[in-house]
Write an enzyme that holds these catalytic residues in place. Structure first.
Site, PDB file in Angstrom:
ATOM      1  N   ASP A   9      -3.644  44.067  14.296  1.00 17.53           N
ATOM      2  CA  ASP A   9      -3.501  44.256  12.853  1.00 17.53           C
ATOM      3  C   ASP A   9      -3.652  42.870  12.223  1.00 17.53           C
ATOM      4  O   ASP A   9      -3.561  41.841  12.903  1.00 17.53           O
ATOM      5  CB  ASP A   9      -2.105  44.843  12.586  1.00 17.53           C
ATOM      6  CG  ASP A   9      -1.688  44.744  11.135  1.00 17.53           C
ATOM      7  OD1 ASP A   9      -2.434  45.218  10.268  1.00 17.53           O
ATOM      8  OD2 ASP A   9      -0.633  44.140  10.866  1.00 17.53           O
ATOM      9  N   ASP A  11      -2.626  41.862   8.278  1.00 15.86           N
ATOM     10  CA  ASP A  11      -1.584  41.472   7.318  1.00 15.86           C
ATOM     11  C   ASP A  11      -0.193  41.665   7.913  1.00 15.86           C
ATOM     12  O   ASP A  11       0.190  42.769   8.242  1.00 15.86           O
ATOM     13  CB  ASP A  11      -1.742  42.280   6.030  1.00 15.86           C
ATOM     14  CG  ASP A  11      -3.062  41.970   5.330  1.00 15.86           C
ATOM     15  OD1 ASP A  11      -3.833  42.904   5.086  1.00 15.86           O
ATOM     16  OD2 ASP A  11      -3.329  40.777   5.079  1.00 15.86           O
ATOM     17  N   GLU A  18       1.169  38.559   3.010  1.00 19.09           N
ATOM     18  CA  GLU A  18       1.571  39.387   1.861  1.00 19.09           C
ATOM     19  C   GLU A  18       2.177  38.551   0.718  1.00 19.09           C
ATOM     20  O   GLU A  18       1.686  38.586  -0.426  1.00 19.09           O
ATOM     21  CB  GLU A  18       2.552  40.483   2.314  1.00 19.09           C
ATOM     22  CG  GLU A  18       1.920  41.521   3.241  1.00 19.09           C
ATOM     23  CD  GLU A  18       0.844  42.376   2.583  1.00 19.09           C
ATOM     24  OE1 GLU A  18       0.604  42.228   1.358  1.00 19.09           O
ATOM     25  OE2 GLU A  18       0.224  43.185   3.286  1.00 19.09           O
ATOM     26  N   THR A 123      -6.679  46.119   5.136  1.00 19.99           N
ATOM     27  CA  THR A 123      -7.303  45.309   4.084  1.00 19.99           C
ATOM     28  C   THR A 123      -8.823  45.332   4.232  1.00 19.99           C
ATOM     29  O   THR A 123      -9.378  45.914   5.144  1.00 19.99           O
ATOM     30  CB  THR A 123      -6.750  43.865   4.108  1.00 19.99           C
ATOM     31  OG1 THR A 123      -7.103  43.214   2.894  1.00 19.99           O
ATOM     32  CG2 THR A 123      -7.266  43.062   5.287  1.00 19.99           C
TER      33      THR A 123
END
Ligand code: XBP
Ligand code: MG
Length: 253
Positions: A9, A11, A18, A123
């Site tokens: 992943d 973010d 973030e 994203t």
């Protein structure tokens, strides 16, 4: 079934993007558009339950600005989000967000050990490219066989679509891979795709439930900055490396 691949992943996992990236970019975009929407960190913590920047804006309007109307709301949200993405990329290119502890080291070690690497994120691909180029250099884009981003699927996490997409592109069975995630939405998506998951939490996700995780850590650790096991088997290991992952894999997969 041998461990063949690591799927990351972005973010909250590769980097804590973030607070200093996405939240700043959202607020700078709102201000540039003369909108009186200012997201506090506390509000953003709540809004992060909604994955996908456009859906997050839409949810915010429904819940907090029901009086706001626009002749073509979806178009307006898309334009606002496009400006936010442009601003976010600018922040990343200025070096606003470094990789998390242990990430660069593990990526290099895994690559050298012949493990296949991929990304599965909500994203946009432009945001992923900006982060990888700024933190690891343009050549690092080639380390990842597949960069699965929010642009690639219609159902975002917690749906498993992005992980199914990456596994399919890699022609890989979920049993041959480990997913790295930071959030409940993320582990739900990975588990939907039958992947075993290693969790590294952050300020937004440390109180979330990770019942399906192989292990929950505060971060991947470094030799001189060991990780803390928050949930899962105690270990002599001080940081996540390929040997640690192979042992974890043998135990759970
Ligand atoms: C986290 C998300 C993304 C980002 C904002 O993605 O839910 O929506 O918060 O990015 P990940 P966009 O799966 O990497 O944890 O505005 O581009 O959606
Ligand atoms: Mg995440």
């Amino acid at each position: 079934m041998p461990l063949k691949a690591l799927i990351f992943d972005v973010d909250g996992t590769l980097a804590n993007t973030e607070r200093d990236g996405h939240l700043r970019a959202f607020n700078l975009a709102f201000s540039a558009l003369k909108l009186d929407w200012a997201w506090s960190n506390d509000l953003y913590h709540k809004l992060l339950n909604i994955t996908g920047g456009q859906l997050r804006i839409k949810y915010y309007l429904q819940e907090y600005k029901p009086e706001f109307c626009h002749r073509d709301l979806d178009d307006f949200i898309a334009e606002t989000h496009a400006l936010k993405t442009k601003i976010y990329m600018g922040l990343i290119n200025q070096g606003a967000v470094p990789l998390r502890s242990g990430v660069a080291r593990l990526l290099r070690e895994a690559k050298a050990a012949g493990l296949r690497l991929a990304i599965a994120t909500t994203t946009t691909s432009k945001n992923v490219d900006a982060l990888i180029i700024n933190t690891l250099g343009r050549e690092a884009l080639d380390w990842f066989e597949v960069i699965g981003s929010g642009d690639c699927v219609s159902n975002l996490k917690p749906a498993g679509d992005i992980y199914h997409y990456v596994l399919e592109k890699m022609n890989l069975a979920p049993q041959n891979a480990i997913a790295f995630e930071d959030s409940y939405n993320g582990i739900t998506a990975a588990t939907q795709a039958h992947l075993k998951t290693l969790i590294t939490v952050n300020e937004y996700t440390k109180t979330q439930a990770f019942d399906d995780a192989m292990v929950v850590l505060d971060d991947l650790g470094e030799m001189d900055k060991p990780f803390t096991v928050l949930r899962g088997a105690a270990t002599e290991a001080k940081y996540v490396n390929v040997d640690y992952l192979r042992a974890l894999y043998a135990k759970y997969c």
